[in-house]
Scaffold this active site. Structure first.
Site, mmCIF file in Angstrom:
data_model
loop_
_atom_site.group_PDB
_atom_site.id
_atom_site.type_symbol
_atom_site.label_atom_id
_atom_site.label_comp_id
_atom_site.label_asym_id
_atom_site.label_seq_id
_atom_site.Cartn_x
_atom_site.Cartn_y
_atom_site.Cartn_z
ATOM 1 N N TYR A 123 -1.690 -0.584 9.548
ATOM 2 C CA TYR A 123 -0.321 -1.446 8.830
ATOM 3 C C TYR A 123 0.230 -0.176 7.688
ATOM 4 O O TYR A 123 0.322 -1.215 7.232
ATOM 5 C CB TYR A 123 -2.971 -0.956 8.061
ATOM 6 C CG TYR A 123 -2.790 -0.770 6.626
ATOM 7 C CD1 TYR A 123 -3.600 -1.499 6.386
ATOM 8 C CD2 TYR A 123 -2.813 0.642 5.569
ATOM 9 C CE1 TYR A 123 -4.214 -2.603 4.826
ATOM 10 C CE2 TYR A 123 -2.771 0.152 4.275
ATOM 11 C CZ TYR A 123 -4.375 -0.736 3.822
ATOM 12 O OH TYR A 123 -4.032 -0.973 2.540
ATOM 13 N N SER A 179 1.178 -1.050 0.324
ATOM 14 C CA SER A 179 0.355 -0.015 0.039
ATOM 15 C C SER A 179 0.818 1.999 0.153
ATOM 16 O O SER A 179 2.155 1.163 0.815
ATOM 17 C CB SER A 179 -1.206 -0.081 1.667
ATOM 18 O OG SER A 179 -1.671 1.150 1.801
HETATM 19 P P1 NAP Z 1 -11.154 -5.929 0.274
HETATM 20 O O1 NAP Z 1 -12.107 -5.408 -0.458
HETATM 21 O O2 NAP Z 1 -11.647 -5.867 2.021
HETATM 22 O O3 NAP Z 1 -11.091 -7.814 0.042
HETATM 23 C C1 NAP Z 1 -10.127 -8.421 1.054
HETATM 24 C C2 NAP Z 1 -10.041 -9.984 1.170
HETATM 25 O O4 NAP Z 1 -8.803 -10.516 1.719
HETATM 26 C C3 NAP Z 1 -11.750 -10.347 0.528
HETATM 27 O O5 NAP Z 1 -10.815 -11.403 -0.181
HETATM 28 C C4 NAP Z 1 -11.554 -11.518 2.309
HETATM 29 O O6 NAP Z 1 -12.021 -12.564 2.424
HETATM 30 C C5 NAP Z 1 -9.802 -11.477 2.737
HETATM 31 N N1 NAP Z 1 -9.483 -11.360 4.134
HETATM 32 C C6 NAP Z 1 -9.392 -10.853 4.853
HETATM 33 N N2 NAP Z 1 -9.318 -11.007 5.892
HETATM 34 C C7 NAP Z 1 -9.232 -11.987 5.522
HETATM 35 C C8 NAP Z 1 -8.418 -13.460 6.286
HETATM 36 N N3 NAP Z 1 -8.214 -13.398 7.937
HETATM 37 N N4 NAP Z 1 -7.766 -14.846 6.123
HETATM 38 C C9 NAP Z 1 -8.739 -14.833 4.183
HETATM 39 N N5 NAP Z 1 -8.483 -14.268 3.806
HETATM 40 C C10 NAP Z 1 -9.116 -12.884 4.405
HETATM 41 O O7 NAP Z 1 -10.377 -5.118 0.453
HETATM 42 P P2 NAP Z 1 -9.350 -5.079 -1.022
HETATM 43 O O8 NAP Z 1 -9.423 -3.313 -1.634
HETATM 44 O O9 NAP Z 1 -9.712 -6.201 -2.168
HETATM 45 O O10 NAP Z 1 -7.798 -5.477 -0.708
HETATM 46 C C11 NAP Z 1 -7.020 -6.632 -1.721
HETATM 47 C C12 NAP Z 1 -5.558 -5.910 -0.524
HETATM 48 O O11 NAP Z 1 -5.109 -4.634 -1.250
HETATM 49 C C13 NAP Z 1 -5.351 -5.843 0.855
HETATM 50 O O12 NAP Z 1 -4.139 -6.616 0.462
HETATM 51 C C14 NAP Z 1 -5.292 -4.077 0.515
HETATM 52 O O13 NAP Z 1 -4.482 -3.726 1.588
HETATM 53 C C15 NAP Z 1 -4.577 -3.774 -0.118
HETATM 54 N N6 NAP Z 1 -4.853 -2.672 -0.627
HETATM 55 C C16 NAP Z 1 -6.072 -2.030 -0.559
HETATM 56 C C17 NAP Z 1 -6.405 -0.877 -0.895
HETATM 57 C C18 NAP Z 1 -7.579 -0.376 -1.469
HETATM 58 O O14 NAP Z 1 -7.809 1.235 -1.624
HETATM 59 N N7 NAP Z 1 -9.193 -0.509 -1.851
HETATM 60 C C19 NAP Z 1 -5.475 0.001 -1.267
HETATM 61 C C20 NAP Z 1 -3.811 0.074 -1.182
HETATM 62 C C21 NAP Z 1 -3.768 -1.161 -0.508
HETATM 63 P P3 NAP Z 1 -13.046 -12.999 3.706
HETATM 64 O O15 NAP Z 1 -13.857 -11.922 4.415
HETATM 65 O O16 NAP Z 1 -13.833 -13.540 2.602
HETATM 66 O O17 NAP Z 1 -11.913 -14.000 4.321
#
Ligand code: NAP
Length: 305
Positions: free
Chosen positions: A158, A144
């Site tokens: 984070y 991130s």
């Molecule tokens: P999201 O929409 O909340 O999705 C998170 C995913 O992780 C879901 O598939 C969730 O599935 C899974 N997950 C959460 N806790 C888990 C656990 N304990 N074990 C297994 N799976 C788990 O988030 P996102 O935005 O797609 O984020 C994906 C990645 O990108 C993350 O690492 C996040 O930090 C990073 N990121 C996101 C952004 C942004 O703006 N969206 C920016 C920078 C970085 P379940 O709930 O079904 O387990």
């Protein structure tokens, strides 16, 4: 034949959000998939959509913070597909309460670290064993922009986890560099997913973020998928230990883009130019006069001190 035909890609956090986007991107390029997260129903839905694209898909539920689950997911993926060529270490959680560091509780700290850093490390280690044995593979960790600097979002755990994962990427990328396994990371800016929706849509913070991003907008899902696929692919064959910022210029701007200068609005498109004013904006008269006269130090000399 797609770019990833014959390859197997394991994606964590594939039930929704960025992970679902990665699944679709790789499936469209011919990859077979091992998809994991905790929500079985949502994973099954993603798997069905990817199978419709021609992909062989294995779904294995598991918690990335539970070591036995990580081992089971990886061994099932290898048993079903014979190998894993690419790992996208994507599962992650955050906490958008905006708590300042001195009030951040240990339980939330441990929860975030256990998923975003320890979970990612365990996947990297387990899949890494397999890839090193085969002498080939590519790992992309999802970090991130908050892993490479401070942010007013105030999520100390984070920041620690993503900064840690970024440095793990550099360390392991070098450790495995001469054994055929590349390790890189992508550090996204803000993309609308369930993780950030409450803050971005609910509180209207998407406008604040756009205002401090040189590209003046949040990112699109496909703009993260492409860079991840690039680093996973042979096109990035001489790249390892690298963190690729995909943030609309946020890091490059070094904080200088936080407030859109008002004359950007005045001089946009067909709007009337500075000098005649712009009806959509009601600037303070002194602002307007100052701009009409030019920028001190640039358009006319600074007064003698
Ligand atoms: P999201 O929409 O909340 O999705 C998170 C995913 O992780 C879901 O598939 C969730 O599935 C899974 N997950 C959460 N806790 C888990 C656990 N304990 N074990 C297994 N799976 C788990 O988030 P996102 O935005 O797609 O984020 C994906 C990645 O990108 C993350 O690492 C996040 O930090 C990073 N990121 C996101 C952004 C942004 O703006 N969206 C920016 C920078 C970085 P379940 O709930 O079904 O387990």
């Amino acid at each position: 034949m797609g770019q990833f035909s014959g390859k197997t890609v394991l994606i964590t956090g594939a039930s929704y959000g960025l992970g679902e986007g990665f699944a679709e991107g790789f499936a469209k390029e011919g990859a077979d998939l091992v998809l994991t997260a905790r929500s079985k129903d949502l994973l099954d839905g993603v798997a069905d959509r990817m199978r419709a694209l021609g992909s062989k898909v294995t779904v294995v539920t598991g918690d990335v913070a539970v070591e036995d689950d990580v081992k089971r997911v990886v061994s099932t993926g290898i048993a079903e597909h014979g190998k894993i060529d690419v790992l996208v270490n994507n599962a992650g959680v955050s906490d958008l309460r905006g708590l300042s560091a001195e009030t951040f509780d240990t339980a939330t700290w441990n929860w975030i670290l256990s998923i975003d850093l320890t979970g990612a490390f365990m996947y990297l280690r387990e899949v890494g064993h397999h890839m090193l044995t085969r002498g080939s593979g590519s790992i992309v960790n999802i970090c991130s922009i908050m892993g490479s600097g401070a942010s007013e979002m105030n999520i100390i755990a984070y920041a620690a986890a993503k900064g840690g994962l970024r440095n793990v990427t550099a360390q392991v990328g070098c450790e495995w560099a001469d054994r055929g396994v590349r390790v890189n990371s992508v550090s996204p800016g803000f993309i609308m997913t369930e993780m950030v929706r409450p803050a971005l849509e609910g509180l209207g913070m998407d406008k604040w973020i756009a205002g401090r991003t040189p590209m003046r907008r949040i990112g699109e899902l496909h703009e993260i998928v492409g860079p991840v696929m690039f680093l996973a692919s042979d096109a990035a064959g001489y790249i390892t230990g690298h963190d690729l910022l995909v943030d609309g210029g946020t890091n490059a701007s070094n904080g200088y883009y936080q407030i859109p200068p008002i004359h950007h609005e005045w001089n946009k498109g067909d709007a009337e130019k500075v000098g005649q004013g712009y009806p959509g904006i009601q600037p303070r008269p002194d602002w307007y006069q100052a701009l009409a006269a030019g920028i001190p130090g640039l358009h006319y000399p600074m007064p003698e001190a």
